[in-house]
Design an enzyme around this catalytic site. Structure first.
Site, PDB file in Angstrom:
ATOM      1  N   ASP A   1       0.848  -1.198   0.000  1.00 57.10           N
ATOM      2  CA  ASP A   1       0.000   0.000   0.000  1.00 57.10           C
ATOM      3  C   ASP A   1       0.881   1.246   0.000  1.00 57.10           C
ATOM      4  O   ASP A   1       0.611   2.239   0.702  1.00 57.10           O
ATOM      5  CB  ASP A   1      -0.973   0.015   1.179  1.00 57.10           C
ATOM      6  CG  ASP A   1      -2.119   1.006   0.978  1.00 57.10           C
ATOM      7  OD1 ASP A   1      -2.169   1.646  -0.089  1.00 57.10           O
ATOM      8  OD2 ASP A   1      -2.954   1.154   1.890  1.00 57.10           O
TER       9      ASP A   1
ATOM     10  N   PRO B   1      -4.078  10.331   4.219  1.00 52.17           N
ATOM     11  CA  PRO B   1      -3.624   9.054   4.769  1.00 52.17           C
ATOM     12  C   PRO B   1      -2.681   8.337   3.811  1.00 52.17           C
ATOM     13  O   PRO B   1      -2.866   8.369   2.599  1.00 52.17           O
ATOM     14  CB  PRO B   1      -4.937   8.275   4.936  1.00 52.17           C
ATOM     15  CG  PRO B   1      -5.828   8.816   3.861  1.00 52.17           C
ATOM     16  CD  PRO B   1      -5.463  10.269   3.721  1.00 52.17           C
TER      17      PRO B   1
END
Length: 430
Positions: free
Chosen positions: A304, A322
């Protein structure tokens, strides 16, 4: 192609050191001693040889946010991290929801040539969750898209998700779900619990993830489709997956390095570098995820990798984007959390970082055994090497790493993609 001689490596960290001779991108000999006068020699004494790593979850930001990452800089970071294939997520600008965009990403990856860049197609048009994107067109394009995801957003509508699973079953491709019930996470800033309450941060409940995973596993079982769950973060999700697999559901799941190591205690400083989606959970969740990965309930590690510009991270917590960098630090985190404690051996590392992700994505020439006749797609690792993470020294344009200043174990010494040396001694070589 040139000939490469890898001298003194230990495949999978097992047995006596051997030499590996590579010609035309293929391993042609493995023996205790191999001679080749015309070869480029890599001294691999003391190194572990593994199949090249495959990342199912990478944000390369191109097109649209080339100020934070490009396919070239992300490919360099990947090669330096031991990766030979990455899957570039669809939440670009414009969104990769059609053949034109996915083919652009695919061609640009081929031009750079450091890793195989596989574009991920969006499940819905514009990631809006309202209408299915051109799944068949993307799957049958030159890019041959095999993974579809609205990552960053959940495919929340159960009917849209069912239709996506039905279409992808017919195409023999995979939907990768970002599991987050949006009605439970509106305004959420941190894992819901006592710490978030003390810090005054709106809570992000574990059930927001777990409920979507349970729903989608039932849908996948109902229609007979393959489902992949992105960035699992809670112990409860692991339990749902254990149950679903016991029922015969065709589901796979990934976990990120940061969810294996970090927990919500880091939020006490309010440093936005620790802000990620899904959020860092409890230490108990991290322990459960490590155990689930070792057991095989969770199938693989996916980074990720999410680069962000300084202005999107160096700000107040609520305004920060984020995400964390992950490509160059993934292996060291796996070594630290799983290999050194004895939860995984090097065969296990190959399974969760190479073999299983290649199987999930149906990549025929990645994650292959280290054997004569197989592609020389390899990562050479110093198992006792240590290095200190400095965000400014990483290959990515961005520097948002939560591991700044940490000394981590395990270093990638060299990466080979079908016999081509793409990284060596800390430098990527196009």
């Amino acid at each position: 192609m040139s000939t490469v001689l890898v001298k003194g490596a230990r495949p999978y960290g097992e047995g006596d050191p051997v030499d590996l001779l590579v010609r035309d991108g293929v391993i042609v000999a493995i023996a205790s001693s191999v001679a080749a006068a015309d070869a480029e020699v890599i001294d691999a004494g003391g190194l572990v040889a593994l199949p090249g790593f495959v990342d199912l979850h990478t944000h390369l930001r191109e097109p649209g946010r080339e100020d934070t990452e490009t396919i070239e800089t992300g490919s360099r970071a990947a090669a330096l991290g031991g990766y030979t294939a990455v899957f570039a997520m669809a939440n670009t600008d414009p969104v990769a929801d059609n053949a034109v965009i996915v083919e652009h990403v695919w061609r640009r990856g081929r031009e750079v040539g450091l890793v195989d860049v596989h574009p991920v197609g969006a499940v819905t048009v514009g990631l809006k969750g309202e209408k299915l994107a051109e799944l068949g067109t993307m799957a049958n394009s030159a890019a041959q898209v095999r993974l579809f995801s609205d990552d960053g957003l959940c495919v929340a509508d159960p009917l849209i998700m069912r239709r996506a699973l039905e279409y992808t079953r017919a195409l023999d491709v995979v939907v990768a779900q970002h599991a987050e019930e949006p009605r439970l996470t509106s305004g959420a800033q941190a894992h819901e619990g006592e710490l978030a309450a003390r810090l005054g941060l709106a809570g992000w409940p574990a059930v927001a993830e777990e409920s979507i995973v349970a729903r989608d596993c039932l849908l996948a079982l109902h229609v007979g489709a393959r489902l992949h769950v992105c960035h699992v973060s809670t112990e409860g999700t692991a339990e749902v997956l254990r149950w679903a697999k016991s029922r015969g559901t065709r589901v796979s799941a990934e976990v990120t390095p940061h969810h294996l190591l970090l927990d919500d205690e880091r939020l006490r400083t309010y440093d936005p570098v620790n802000k990620v989606n899904p959020p860092l959970r409890t230490a108990a969740d991290a322990r459960a995820l490590r155990a689930a990965l070792a057991e095989g309930v969770l199938d693989c590690v996916a980074t990720d990798h999410a680069p962000h510009a300084a202005q999107d991270k160096d700000c107040e917590w609520s305004a920060a984007r984020p995400g964390m960098l992950g490509l160059q630090t993934a292996l060291p985190i796996v070594v630290h959390t799983l290999v050194n404690p004895g939860l995984l051996d090097w065969r296990g590392v190959a399974r969760v970082m190479s073999e299983r992700p290649a199987e999930i994505a149906r990549l025929p020439d990645q994650g292959r055994p280290i054997a004569v006749g197989e592609p020389a797609t390899l990562t050479l690792v110093d198992p006792v090497g240590r290095w200190t993470v400095r965000g400014a020294e990483l290959a990515s344009i961005a520097a948002n790493t939560p591991y700044e200043g940490m000394e981590l174990p395990g270093t990638v010494v060299a990466t080979l993609l079908r016999g081509k040396v793409t990284a060596r001694d800390g430098k990527a070589t196009a």
